[in-house]
Design a protein around this motif. Structure first.
Motif, PDB file in Angstrom:
ATOM      1  N   LEU A   1      35.084  40.252  40.653  1.00 47.19           N
ATOM      2  CA  LEU A   1      34.451  40.941  39.426  1.00 47.19           C
ATOM      3  C   LEU A   1      33.349  41.527  39.417  1.00 47.19           C
ATOM      4  CD1 LEU A   1      35.983  38.226  36.726  1.00 47.19           C
ATOM      5  CD2 LEU A   1      37.102  40.359  37.532  1.00 47.19           C
ATOM      6  N   ILE A   2      32.844  42.395  38.584  1.00 48.54           N
ATOM      7  CA  ILE A   2      31.536  42.993  38.658  1.00 48.54           C
ATOM      8  C   ILE A   2      30.865  42.131  37.742  1.00 48.54           C
ATOM      9  CG2 ILE A   2      30.096  45.095  38.011  1.00 48.54           C
ATOM     10  CD1 ILE A   2      32.298  45.668  40.159  1.00 48.54           C
ATOM     11  N   PRO A   3      29.803  41.673  38.455  1.00 44.08           N
ATOM     12  CA  PRO A   3      28.945  40.491  37.840  1.00 44.08           C
ATOM     13  C   PRO A   3      28.023  40.781  36.690  1.00 44.08           C
ATOM     14  CG  PRO A   3      27.948  41.163  40.259  1.00 44.08           C
ATOM     15  CD  PRO A   3      29.061  41.818  39.838  1.00 44.08           C
ATOM     16  N   ILE A   4      27.732  41.941  36.264  1.00 44.70           N
ATOM     17  CA  ILE A   4      26.883  42.290  35.514  1.00 44.70           C
ATOM     18  C   ILE A   4      27.941  42.630  34.121  1.00 44.70           C
ATOM     19  CG2 ILE A   4      24.955  43.376  36.675  1.00 44.70           C
ATOM     20  CD1 ILE A   4      26.264  46.066  35.810  1.00 44.70           C
ATOM     21  N   MET A   5      29.127  42.497  34.370  1.00 43.31           N
ATOM     22  CA  MET A   5      29.892  42.855  33.292  1.00 43.31           C
ATOM     23  C   MET A   5      30.421  42.064  32.628  1.00 43.31           C
ATOM     24  SD  MET A   5      31.567  46.620  34.434  1.00 43.31           S
ATOM     25  CE  MET A   5      30.738  47.967  34.327  1.00 43.31           C
TER      26      MET A   5
ATOM     27  N   ILE B   1      38.342  53.564  32.563  1.00 46.98           N
ATOM     28  CA  ILE B   1      37.333  54.442  32.572  1.00 46.98           C
ATOM     29  C   ILE B   1      37.513  55.467  33.763  1.00 46.98           C
ATOM     30  CG2 ILE B   1      34.806  55.067  33.043  1.00 46.98           C
ATOM     31  CD1 ILE B   1      34.121  52.333  32.097  1.00 46.98           C
ATOM     32  N   PHE B   2      37.775  54.941  35.033  1.00 50.48           N
ATOM     33  CA  PHE B   2      38.305  55.891  36.047  1.00 50.48           C
ATOM     34  C   PHE B   2      39.442  56.619  35.828  1.00 50.48           C
ATOM     35  CE2 PHE B   2      35.218  52.871  38.514  1.00 50.48           C
ATOM     36  CZ  PHE B   2      34.402  53.708  38.945  1.00 50.48           C
TER      37      PHE B   2
ATOM     38  N   PHE C   1      34.713  59.607  36.329  1.00 45.73           N
ATOM     39  CA  PHE C   1      33.550  58.552  35.871  1.00 45.73           C
ATOM     40  C   PHE C   1      32.555  59.370  35.427  1.00 45.73           C
ATOM     41  CE2 PHE C   1      30.285  54.983  36.688  1.00 45.73           C
ATOM     42  CZ  PHE C   1      30.992  53.919  35.930  1.00 45.73           C
TER      43      PHE C   1
ATOM     44  N   GLU D   1      29.134  57.072  31.291  1.00 47.40           N
ATOM     45  CA  GLU D   1      29.608  55.705  31.732  1.00 47.40           C
ATOM     46  C   GLU D   1      28.530  55.202  32.837  1.00 47.40           C
ATOM     47  OE1 GLU D   1      31.497  54.011  30.340  1.00 47.40           O
ATOM     48  OE2 GLU D   1      32.389  55.592  29.021  1.00 47.40           O
TER      49      GLU D   1
ATOM     50  N   MET E   1      26.253  51.923  32.807  1.00 54.25           N
ATOM     51  CA  MET E   1      26.514  50.926  33.628  1.00 54.25           C
ATOM     52  C   MET E   1      24.941  50.576  34.445  1.00 54.25           C
ATOM     53  SD  MET E   1      29.303  50.765  36.652  1.00 54.25           S
ATOM     54  CE  MET E   1      29.176  49.437  37.842  1.00 54.25           C
TER      55      MET E   1
ATOM     56  N   GLN F   1      22.622  48.996  32.071  1.00 59.86           N
ATOM     57  CA  GLN F   1      23.298  47.553  31.911  1.00 59.86           C
ATOM     58  C   GLN F   1      22.701  46.702  33.283  1.00 59.86           C
ATOM     59  OE1 GLN F   1      26.974  47.291  30.585  1.00 59.86           O
ATOM     60  NE2 GLN F   1      27.085  45.071  30.618  1.00 59.86           N
ATOM     61  N   SER F   2      22.889  47.366  34.214  1.00 64.69           N
ATOM     62  CA  SER F   2      22.700  46.708  35.759  1.00 64.69           C
ATOM     63  C   SER F   2      21.209  46.404  35.723  1.00 64.69           C
ATOM     64  CB  SER F   2      22.887  47.557  36.705  1.00 64.69           C
ATOM     65  OG  SER F   2      22.782  47.314  37.947  1.00 64.69           O
TER      66      SER F   2
ATOM     67  N   LEU G   1      20.194  43.582  33.235  1.00 62.64           N
ATOM     68  CA  LEU G   1      20.766  42.439  33.417  1.00 62.64           C
ATOM     69  C   LEU G   1      19.922  41.899  34.772  1.00 62.64           C
ATOM     70  CD1 LEU G   1      24.292  42.542  32.317  1.00 62.64           C
ATOM     71  CD2 LEU G   1      22.295  41.233  31.332  1.00 62.64           C
ATOM     72  N   ARG G   2      19.739  42.817  35.717  1.00 57.08           N
ATOM     73  CA  ARG G   2      19.013  42.226  36.896  1.00 57.08           C
ATOM     74  C   ARG G   2      17.334  42.258  36.954  1.00 57.08           C
ATOM     75  NH1 ARG G   2      23.695  43.053  40.572  1.00 57.08           N
ATOM     76  NH2 ARG G   2      24.805  44.986  39.906  1.00 57.08           N
TER      77      ARG G   2
ATOM     78  N   GLU H   1      30.667  44.595  45.771  1.00 59.52           N
ATOM     79  CA  GLU H   1      30.863  45.364  44.454  1.00 59.52           C
ATOM     80  C   GLU H   1      31.029  46.881  44.560  1.00 59.52           C
ATOM     81  OE1 GLU H   1      27.591  44.355  41.878  1.00 59.52           O
ATOM     82  OE2 GLU H   1      27.860  46.293  40.880  1.00 59.52           O
TER      83      GLU H   1
END
Ligand code: ATP
Ligand code: MG
Lengths: 253, 204
Positions: free
Chosen positions: A104-108, A119-120, B9, B13, B17, B20-21, B24-25, B101
């Protein structure tokens, strides 16, 4: 580009596929002439000892690796003829992936992870949200939709991954040892969920596994050895062959 | 004939993303961010000093200011180079950490362009955050050190003009974003080229 195959009813056709790795003089035959056809709606388990070529097949059918020889059709499309952009689209729309390590994508959050393939695929936002929540409901995680992967157990993460794999109604869902990182009971629940998703959505599943408990649920079992299909068993004949199961253990695991 | 399209994409979006990244990081990015801010602060202080000095060029004569300005330029170039190396290294580490990822994203339909977008936006955010912080600190430092060299009486008229602060902070932020983007060229190229099957085999 895409090529038609007369057999409409197949989700996946693998024709004489070979994958050789050349490593300093020696040739590793990870796939050594695999023929396989998977019908729409079927649940096929791939079994075999470690190193028999299951992951290799997963990568090839999933359009992640190119075969050295042979052809692979997904939903009537010869995937060796696709360029990088068409492959990305195929992976997005036609294939769902489930991994041993969940990925899984960890930040989501859970629901964001499930929405990502949509989305894609260009699904509008509102529809994405609805479908994402619906899918999480189907895998029994409606109340965890806003949780991050780190806040979920392994089994729950794999449920999210399953919901994600089915998000775009793919032609086939591929799973590579989805229960490999889970304890027995959780693993069984995951297999049951995959079978349920297969039956309820009519989506084809090809699952690599060491798990003998899956045998009852599978429509067919493909036994691999040394990069080849050793034998294929139908559901009807499976129960007679329980004695053979013991050779599922492999060299150097 | 089978329908065939391209996966999409949208920029919005990718932006969401990346934001958010970074958000959170942030904890783990703090060291990188601190480094960026520090470097930008240094660059900005030099820039502001030059700015202030330029205002006195006529009164003091070019013999006095030119060597100082040249020296400042030299320092700025060196600092920029060191910054680029540092950020490149940090970004490469971030990419290697996230190989799996990236592989997963490619399975879900991402093309190399989508990966590029995501990482470039992240670099830009990093540059923006580090740039604003470094720009503020650097402008103040620049004014302070100009005061140290020329005395408050001389600097005071310049210091009372808010434009010089705006220019300093703006310049610092811009420099920071540009530096971060330049630093991310190689790491982002590397990330975008990662093959899905290879990435999935990768164990951190
Ligand atoms: N990238 C690679 N380079 C070289 N050899 C490889 C590569 N990938 C797989 N192989 C080899 O191909 C063979 C099949 O590997 P594969 O991963 O498909 O086995 P598997 O059936 O998935 O095993 P396991 O049950 O342990 O996961 C092995 O001998 C392996 O060493
Ligand atoms: Mg394997």
């Amino acid at each position: 580009m895409a090529q038609n195959v007369s057999e409409e009813q197949y989700a996946v056709l693998v024709e004489g596929v070979k994958k050789y790795y050349y490593m300093g003089g020696t040739t590793v035959k990870a796939s050594d002439g695999v023929d396989l056809s998977i019908k729409r709606g079927e649940y096929v388990s791939i079994m075999g000892p470690s190193g028999s070529g299951k992951t290799t097949l997963f990568n090839l059918v999933g359009g992640l690796d190119k075969p050295t020889e042979g052809r692979i059709f997904i939903d009537k499309t010869d995937i060796s003829k696709l360029d990088a952009y068409e492959l990305a689209w195929l992976r997005c729309r036609k294939i769902g992936y489930i991994f041993q390590t969940f990925n899984l994508i960890p930040i989501m959050t859970a629901v964001q992870n499930v929405m990502l393939p949509m989305i894609f695929a260009g699904v509008p936002k509102k529809e994405r949200q609805q479908r994402g929540e619906h899918l999480l409901e189907m895998v029994g995680l409606a109340d965890r939709k806003d949780h991050k992967p780190t806040e979920l157990s392994g089994g729950q993460q794999q449920r999210v991954a399953i919901a994600r794999a089915f998000a775009n109604n793919p032609a086939i869902v591929l799973a590579d040892e989805p229960t490999g990182n889970l304890d027995l009971k959780t693993g069984l629940a995951i297999i049951e969920l995959m079978v349920k998703m297969n039956r309820e959505n009519g989506i084809t599943v090809m699952c690599n596994t060491h798990d003998l408990k899956i045998i009852d649920a599978s429509d067919r079992i493909v036994w691999m050895r040394d990069g080849q299909v050793e034998r294929v068993e139908d559901r009807s004949s499976i129960k007679l062959q329980v004695g053979d199961m013991e050779d599922g253990s492999g060299e150097g695991e | 004939m089978v329908e065939q399209g391209h996966s999409s994409f949208p920029l919005s979006e990718a932006l969401a993303m990346s934001a958010q990244s970074v958000r959170l990081r942030l904890g783990r990015m703090l060291i990188v961010l601190g480094g960026v801010a520090l470097a930008v602060a240094f660059l900005t202080s030099l820039y502001v000093m030059k700015d202030v000095l330029a205002g006195f060029a006529e009164r003091m004569g070019p013999e006095e200011t030119t060597p100082v300005v040249a020296m400042g330029n030299w320092w700025m170039a060196v600092a920029a180079l060191i910054t680029i190396t540092g950020i490149t290294n940090a970004m490469l580490m971030s990419v290697t950490e996230r190989v799996k990822e990236i592989g997963t994203l490619k399975c879900l339909g991402a093309t190399w362009l989508h990966i590029l977008q995501i990482f470039l936006f992240e670099a830009a955010f990093l540059g923006l955050l580090g740039g604003v912080a470094g720009g503020v600190v650097g402008t103040l430092l620049g004014m302070l050190s100009a005061t140290g060299q020329l005395g408050w009486e001389m600097v005071a008229p310049v210091a009372k003009n808010p434009l010089i602060y705006l220019a300093g902070i703006g310049w610092g932020t811009l420099a920071s974003v540009v530096l971060c983007l330049m630093s991310s060229i190689y790491p982002v190229y590397y990330a975008a080229r990662i093959e899905a099957a290879e990435a999935l085999r990768y164990e951190v």
